[in-house]
Motif scaffolding. Structure first.
Motif, PDB file in Angstrom:
ATOM      1  N   UNK A 650      -2.728  -1.951  -8.912  1.00 39.13           N
ATOM      2  CA  UNK A 650      -1.623  -2.519  -9.679  1.00 39.13           C
ATOM      3  C   UNK A 650      -0.358  -1.665  -9.580  1.00 39.13           C
ATOM      4  N   UNK A 651      -0.477  -0.452  -9.049  1.00 32.79           N
ATOM      5  CA  UNK A 651       0.704   0.402  -8.898  1.00 32.79           C
ATOM      6  C   UNK A 651       1.406   0.188  -7.570  1.00 32.79           C
ATOM      7  N   UNK A 652       0.834  -0.627  -6.693  1.00 29.85           N
ATOM      8  CA  UNK A 652       1.454  -0.900  -5.395  1.00 29.85           C
ATOM      9  C   UNK A 652       1.833  -2.373  -5.330  1.00 29.85           C
ATOM     10  N   UNK A 653       2.850  -2.717  -4.527  1.00 29.43           N
ATOM     11  CA  UNK A 653       3.324  -4.106  -4.471  1.00 29.43           C
ATOM     12  C   UNK A 653       2.415  -5.013  -3.657  1.00 29.43           C
ATOM     13  N   UNK A 654       1.354  -5.472  -4.261  1.00 34.92           N
ATOM     14  CA  UNK A 654       0.442  -6.396  -3.589  1.00 34.92           C
ATOM     15  C   UNK A 654      -0.165  -7.327  -4.627  1.00 34.92           C
ATOM     16  N   UNK A 655      -0.684  -8.429  -4.185  1.00 37.08           N
ATOM     17  CA  UNK A 655      -1.394  -9.331  -5.083  1.00 37.08           C
ATOM     18  C   UNK A 655      -2.303 -10.234  -4.259  1.00 37.08           C
ATOM     19  N   UNK A 656      -3.228 -10.868  -4.937  1.00 35.02           N
ATOM     20  CA  UNK A 656      -4.138 -11.829  -4.308  1.00 35.02           C
ATOM     21  C   UNK A 656      -3.909 -13.198  -4.922  1.00 35.02           C
ATOM     22  N   UNK A 657      -4.230 -14.227  -4.149  1.00 38.43           N
ATOM     23  CA  UNK A 657      -4.131 -15.588  -4.667  1.00 38.43           C
ATOM     24  C   UNK A 657      -5.065 -16.483  -3.866  1.00 38.43           C
ATOM     25  N   UNK A 738      12.825 -10.364  -0.722  1.00 39.96           N
ATOM     26  CA  UNK A 738      12.278  -9.324  -1.594  1.00 39.96           C
ATOM     27  C   UNK A 738      12.255  -9.770  -3.048  1.00 39.96           C
ATOM     28  N   UNK A 739      13.267 -10.494  -3.460  1.00 38.20           N
ATOM     29  CA  UNK A 739      13.331 -10.944  -4.850  1.00 38.20           C
ATOM     30  C   UNK A 739      12.181 -11.886  -5.177  1.00 38.20           C
ATOM     31  N   UNK A 740      11.766 -12.696  -4.195  1.00 31.84           N
ATOM     32  CA  UNK A 740      10.643 -13.607  -4.404  1.00 31.84           C
ATOM     33  C   UNK A 740       9.358 -12.812  -4.606  1.00 31.84           C
ATOM     34  N   UNK A 741       9.135 -11.803  -3.762  1.00 35.68           N
ATOM     35  CA  UNK A 741       7.946 -10.972  -3.906  1.00 35.68           C
ATOM     36  C   UNK A 741       7.950 -10.242  -5.248  1.00 35.68           C
ATOM     37  N   UNK A 742       9.117  -9.717  -5.621  1.00 33.61           N
ATOM     38  CA  UNK A 742       9.215  -9.010  -6.892  1.00 33.61           C
ATOM     39  C   UNK A 742       8.907  -9.943  -8.057  1.00 33.61           C
ATOM     40  N   UNK A 743       9.361 -11.164  -7.951  1.00 36.33           N
ATOM     41  CA  UNK A 743       9.113 -12.146  -8.998  1.00 36.33           C
ATOM     42  C   UNK A 743       7.628 -12.445  -9.124  1.00 36.33           C
ATOM     43  N   UNK A 744       6.945 -12.575  -7.992  1.00 33.95           N
ATOM     44  CA  UNK A 744       5.517 -12.871  -8.013  1.00 33.95           C
ATOM     45  C   UNK A 744       4.707 -11.688  -8.523  1.00 33.95           C
ATOM     46  N   UNK A 745       5.148 -10.477  -8.213  1.00 38.61           N
ATOM     47  CA  UNK A 745       4.441  -9.297  -8.705  1.00 38.61           C
ATOM     48  C   UNK A 745       4.441  -9.249 -10.230  1.00 38.61           C
ATOM     49  N   UNK A 746       5.473  -9.764 -10.843  1.00 41.39           N
ATOM     50  CA  UNK A 746       5.546  -9.788 -12.303  1.00 41.39           C
ATOM     51  C   UNK A 746       4.537 -10.763 -12.905  1.00 41.39           C
ATOM     52  N   UNK A 747       4.048 -11.700 -12.072  1.00 44.20           N
ATOM     53  CA  UNK A 747       3.131 -12.725 -12.558  1.00 44.20           C
ATOM     54  C   UNK A 747       1.665 -12.335 -12.409  1.00 44.20           C
ATOM     55  N   UNK A 748       1.401 -11.125 -11.894  1.00 46.19           N
ATOM     56  CA  UNK A 748       0.008 -10.705 -11.709  1.00 46.19           C
ATOM     57  C   UNK A 748      -0.720 -10.589 -13.052  1.00 46.19           C
ATOM     58  N   UNK A 749      -2.004 -10.969 -13.032  1.00 41.97           N
ATOM     59  CA  UNK A 749      -2.819 -10.714 -14.215  1.00 41.97           C
ATOM     60  C   UNK A 749      -3.364  -9.295 -14.134  1.00 41.97           C
ATOM     61  N   UNK A 750      -4.266  -8.933 -15.022  1.00 37.08           N
ATOM     62  CA  UNK A 750      -4.755  -7.555 -15.080  1.00 37.08           C
ATOM     63  C   UNK A 750      -5.578  -7.148 -13.871  1.00 37.08           C
ATOM     64  N   UNK A 751      -6.008  -8.128 -13.067  1.00 34.19           N
ATOM     65  CA  UNK A 751      -6.787  -7.810 -11.862  1.00 34.19           C
ATOM     66  C   UNK A 751      -5.954  -7.908 -10.583  1.00 34.19           C
ATOM     67  N   UNK A 775      -4.134   2.421  12.408  1.00 36.87           N
ATOM     68  CA  UNK A 775      -4.482   2.384  10.971  1.00 36.87           C
ATOM     69  C   UNK A 775      -3.379   1.667  10.185  1.00 36.87           C
ATOM     70  N   UNK A 776      -3.269   0.380  10.414  1.00 34.31           N
ATOM     71  CA  UNK A 776      -2.183  -0.412   9.845  1.00 34.31           C
ATOM     72  C   UNK A 776      -2.485  -0.793   8.396  1.00 34.31           C
ATOM     73  N   UNK A 777      -1.465  -1.267   7.718  1.00 34.39           N
ATOM     74  CA  UNK A 777      -1.610  -1.631   6.309  1.00 34.39           C
ATOM     75  C   UNK A 777      -2.377  -2.933   6.158  1.00 34.39           C
ATOM     76  N   UNK A 778      -3.000  -3.071   5.019  1.00 32.65           N
ATOM     77  CA  UNK A 778      -3.584  -4.348   4.607  1.00 32.65           C
ATOM     78  C   UNK A 778      -2.940  -4.674   3.282  1.00 32.65           C
ATOM     79  N   UNK A 779      -1.907  -5.524   3.344  1.00 30.77           N
ATOM     80  CA  UNK A 779      -1.058  -5.751   2.175  1.00 30.77           C
ATOM     81  C   UNK A 779      -1.834  -6.279   0.978  1.00 30.77           C
ATOM     82  N   UNK A 780      -2.687  -7.263   1.162  1.00 29.59           N
ATOM     83  CA  UNK A 780      -3.350  -7.894   0.029  1.00 29.59           C
ATOM     84  C   UNK A 780      -4.305  -6.946  -0.679  1.00 29.59           C
ATOM     85  N   UNK A 781      -4.892  -5.996   0.064  1.00 32.20           N
ATOM     86  CA  UNK A 781      -5.809  -5.032  -0.548  1.00 32.20           C
ATOM     87  C   UNK A 781      -5.081  -3.785  -1.043  1.00 32.20           C
ATOM     88  N   UNK A 782      -3.772  -3.715  -0.809  1.00 36.17           N
ATOM     89  CA  UNK A 782      -3.003  -2.561  -1.262  1.00 36.17           C
ATOM     90  C   UNK A 782      -3.252  -1.316  -0.449  1.00 36.17           C
TER      91      UNK A 782
END
Length: 938
Positions: A650-657, A738-751, A775-782
């Motif tokens: 939750x401290x990194x900019x990622x989410x699942x859906x 970026x603003x769209x991603x930031x907006x969605x990050x605010x909508x994350x639940x506790x998980x 060793x590239x990033x995996x955005x959804x897993x943070x």
């Protein structure tokens, strides 16, 4: 934008405007043109200025050509037609017609695949492309990638000068760098040119496309005779075996010389596309692979025989139809599906298929091969003649009707779906290429094995026996579903001795590579399967079931024995950071095999159970867990570990859906399936419970998922730190503002979960995962860039994990890799394609079984007034409405949460993304690509 027309992109009719000078000379003007009286004066003036400027430009160009600089009449007429086509829709008043981006393939597949498809990285603006809607092609030049309502769309200037928007999924043939970037920029990106430079740039590009189109048609016609010799050269020697050929390989076989190699390739590609009775395009990755699967000689021979019989009006067709009707009638006389009888197959010994019957039956099975709608299916007219001759079935003849006919004949089981029938998936049965990476054996200096191993030789001695770490009495917990057969991993946890606030979490993974070398025939079989296949009528294990049973965690521990494992250990601080790690070959002794539901109940973990719209099944009998104080403490620590990892993410900019999905439970586990060329009766009926499970994990399921993610991160870090080539699974950050991603990050639940429809409303482009050596990033897993994610926790059911284990273990023993980076890359490219294909097969299989269950429920007799979950269905729009050119109507995908299924809503006004609409089921079509059609509730 212009209305799409089935059959290609025909130039529009010429139009004129009597109140302003026309770009088109008077002799070309339409007599039916009229003045548009309700236009506004400013718009009229802007239109007049654009046309006058273009007229002057063309007049100058025409004068130059008359002076001898270029042929006049033909070229001028072409330019005028293109200008008229480009500017046609600027007539006043403007009207909204269905645009090209609304045109899609028939809504029978997975729309998500079309929406998320991407162009290869080497294809960009200026590339010539052939796009297809249906089986007719159209040429154009890519101007830019243009995300459209969440879809990965592309803007293309087509042959008549117009700009259309379509998904990358529609592109089939590419000539890179066909037009230089300077000219592409001059074309602009608006629907209509804003000045004369843009207008004439589009004319120039369109003329070049037209020239290629004409040359391609001429060359294709000229190669018709030569191409007849290609199939005998590329088909497999074994008359029942599939083969494969790329467009480039087929072109080389023609052995022709031409100044433009791209024209030759397109001519070959066109001939391959037209001959589906011989060549079936790779319908999952065709743009990247340009591969066609070559039908077996026996199939081509059957096609030719049946085609000849039908074209010559042979009585054999009618005779087969009569015999088939007679056999079906006899089989229907037998009492079927008695209650409480296990599903079985009973041959009808008094009935038999003649040689001609077998020819037609095998021909119909051949027709079920999965062919994308963009390729002309040569089987359709012949199949229609046969099915219509039988006269037992109403409606359109499609793969569902062919399957039903074969079921009625006793050739296929009633529960056999089409997608998982291996005979219809050429991409999964073609000969594997290239050879898998392998080594004769471990280095002789290890002293563990001989230096040469045959295809049936196991390791006689565990190669890592000398360096295994014994975990002694440390408790290991394997937690899985009831009935799980492959127990891949178990968990241990302990506090760090020097810093008790930190936890050491050990993920112990089953170790088949302790006995299985990469040279073994089982390894080759595993490579071709890619992973274990889970079907409702029975799983197909990647490794032999006897071997899996011996190597699953807990097998030896039942009798107090030790078990070899590969252990990935992580030291987790209070903030959920990995501050230290270890990778070891280990030995464990004290294993407890537990079930998710039992652990959740005993520990009072919050768990999201599946919903059962048609009734909750009886749960398997289970005895209360006899948990000791040590067990309670360990499970509480594992829960603490899980909470730390979630909080850290939750401290990194990622989410699942995602969306919920059907989860069926079928009993018995093994059902009789396959093809039988002998009349018979399938009796009995499997017991099925229909559940819908959400896409996120909770309770003990989440603990196991978090532990697996940590282990896979540790595997990648190990490869990075020791310079060992490993393949990672990466996922880039979604393309968007970026603003769209930031907006969605605010909508994350506790998980860290975000509502699917919130993501769709913001038209966020979903990324595609890929394999990479970096060793590239995996955005959804943070997971950050530089760390990576290497799957290593399921070697009993994923071949890629086996390869990772061989690589890591060789590095532990010899401080060097077993496979080179090139070998690792080629291996994962090969299995990646097969994984993608199997993923589609399993998804289609699940959807077919779910829809078949719903269809049977609808057709079954129930008591009046009894509860019926299908009477109160609600759909939520997942995509914008689009035009289905094959059905000639507007349709929109909606998610029906009660069923966990996507339906196609027809006959309704377009709904906003996420909007709810009450629906009823209109029709269920159980084809290769099963479809649920719904309509608004009246």
């Amino acid at each position: 934008m212009h209305r799409a027309r089935v059959g290609g992109l025909a130039p529009p009719p010429f139009v004129t405007y009597s109140h302003s000078p026309s770009i088109v000379p008077r002799r070309f003007r339409s007599q039916s043109s009229s003045v548009l009286t309700n236009a506004t004066k400013p718009s009229k003036q802007a239109w007049k200025d654009t046309k006058n400027t273009a007229f002057k430009f063309l007049k100058t160009a025409t004068t130059s050509r008359r002076a001898g600089l270029a042929p006049a009449r033909t070229h001028r007429a072409t330019e005028l037609r293109l200008v008229n086509s480009i500017l046609e829709e600027q007539r006043l008043p403007l009207s909204r017609e269905p645009s090209f981006q609304d045109v899609v393939q028939p809504m029978t597949g997975n729309p998500e695949e079309e929406d998320t498809s991407e162009l290869p990285s080497d294809i960009g603006p200026g590339a010539l492309v052939e796009i297809r809607w249906g089986t007719r092609p159209a040429f154009g030049v890519i101007l830019r990638e243009a995300p459209d309502k969440g879809r990965n769309a592309v803007q293309t200037l087509v042959v008549d000068g117009r700009i259309i928007t379509h998904v990358a999924h529609d592109v089939f043939f590419v000539v890179p760098n066909f037009v230089d970037t300077f000219q592409i920029k001059r074309c602009g990106v608006e629907d209509k040119p804003v000045n004369t430079k843009e207008l004439m740039a589009r004319v120039t590009v369109a003329e070049k496309v037209r020239a290629f189109n004409k040359a391609a048609e001429d060359l294709s016609n000229g190669y018709a005779t030569l191409f007849k010799n290609v199939y005998p050269q590329v088909s497999a020697p074994n008359e029942e075996a599939w083969a494969s050929v790329t467009v480039m390989e087929a072109a080389k076989l023609l052995n022709v010389q031409h100044r433009d190699r791209n024209l030759v390739l397109h001519a070959v590609y066109s001939h391959l596309m037209k001959r589906s009775q011989m060549f079936v395009m790779d319908n999952r990755n065709f743009l990247s692979t340009q591969t066609f699967y070559v039908r077996p000689r026996a199939q081509v021979e059957r096609f030719n025989q049946v085609s000849h019989l039908i074209q010559t009006s042979s009585p054999c067709v009618g005779q087969f139809a009569m015999r088939a009707k007679s056999i079906i009638a006899e089989l229907r006389k037998v009492t079927t599906n008695p209650k409480n009888q296990a599903p079985s197959f009973i041959p009808a010994t008094e009935l038999a298929f003649t040689e001609d019957d077998q020819l037609f039956i095998r021909f119909l099975l051949d027709s079920l091969v999965d062919i994308r709608s963009a390729q002309c299916d040569s089987y359709i007219p012949l199949v229609c003649r046969i099915i219509k001759a039988v006269g037992l079935y109403d409606g359109d003849v499609d793969s569902a009707q062919v399957r039903l006919f074969l079921v009625d004949l006793g050739v296929l089981a009633p529960w056999q779906d089409i997608a998982s029938l291996i005979e219809v998936q050429p991409g999964l049965i073609a000969p594997p290429e290239p050879e898998p990476p392998a080594r004769a054996g471990w280095d002789a200096k290890s002293g563990a094995t001989p230096t040469s191993l045959g295809p049936d030789d196991f390791y006689s001695v565990d190669p890592l026996e000398s360096i295994r770490h014994d975990f002694g009495k440390l408790l290991v917990y394997t937690i899985d579903d009831h009935g799980a057969q492959e127990l891949d991993d178990g968990l241990s946890v302990e506090r760090d001795a020097s810093n008790p606030s930190c936890l050491w979490v050990h993920v112990h993974v089953a170790d088949p590579t302790a006995v299985l070398p990469p040279t073994h025939s089982f390894a080759r079989r595993a490579r071709d399967m890619a992973h274990t296949h889970y079907f409702y009528y029975g799983s197909q294990s990647m490794l032999p079931e006897s071997l899996v049973g011996q190597l699953s965690l807990g097998h030896s521990a039942i009798n107090g024995g030790a078990e070899n494992v590969m252990t990935f250990s992580a030291k987790i601080d209070s903030a959920g950071n990995i501050v230290d790690y270890k990778v070891r070959a280990g030995i464990v002794h004290n294993i407890r095999v537990l079930k998710y539901d039992d652990v959740d109940a005993a520990m009072s973990f919050h768990s999201q159970d599946a919903a059962y719209p048609f009734g909750r099944p009886k749960k398997p009998d289970s005895t209360p867990l006899n948990l000791l104080p040590a067990d309670l403490e360990n499970l509480q620590l594992l829960d603490l570990f899980c909470k730390r990892m979630v909080a850290n993410r939750m401290t990194v900019p990622c989410f699942s859906y995602g969306l919920g999905f059907p989860e069926l439970t079928v009993s018995p586990k093994l059902l009789p399936v396959g093809v039988t060329i002998q009349p018979g009766l399938f009796s009995g009926d499997p017991k099925i419970s229909y559940g819908v499970r959400q896409g996120y994990n909770s309770g003990s399921r989440q603990i196991i998922a978090e532990a697996a993610q940590v282990a896979n991160r540790i595997a990648s870090i190990f490869g990075r730190d020791f310079g060992i080539p490993l393949v990672r699974r990466s996922l880039a950050t979604p393309a968007g503002i970026d603003a769209v991603l930031a907006d969605l990050l605010k909508l994350r639940d506790t998980t860290g979960w975000v509502d699917f429809f919130e993501v769709r409303r913001r038209a966020l482009r979903p990324p595609s995962s890929r394999y990479t050596l970096e060793p590239a990033k995996h955005w959804m897993l943070g997971i950050a860039e530089g760390e990576g994610y290497t799957r290593a926790t399921s070697p009993l059911r994923r071949y890629g994990d086996l390869v990772t284990h061989w690589q890591i273990k060789h590095a532990l023993l010899h401080k060097q890799p077993l496979f080179s980076a090139k070998e690792m890359q080629s291996t994962f490219e090969y299995i990646g394609v097969r994984e993608q294909r199997w993923k589609w097969v399993e998804r289609s299989h699940t959807r077919w079984w779910a829809l078949a269950f719903v269809k049977r429920w609808m057709e079954s007799s129930r008591n009046v007034g009894a509860y019926n979950p299908l009477e109160s269905l609600t759909g939520r729009a997942t995509t914008p409405a689009r035009q289905d050119i094959f059905r000639g109507l507007r349709a929109q995908e909606v998610y029906i949460a009660k069923l966990g299924l996507i339906g196609v809503l027809e006959g309704a006004a377009e709904q906003d993304i996420g909007a709810e609409v009450a629906v009823d089921i209109d029709k269920i079509v159980l084809t290769t690509h099963p479809v649920l059609r719904v309509k608004p509730r009246q």
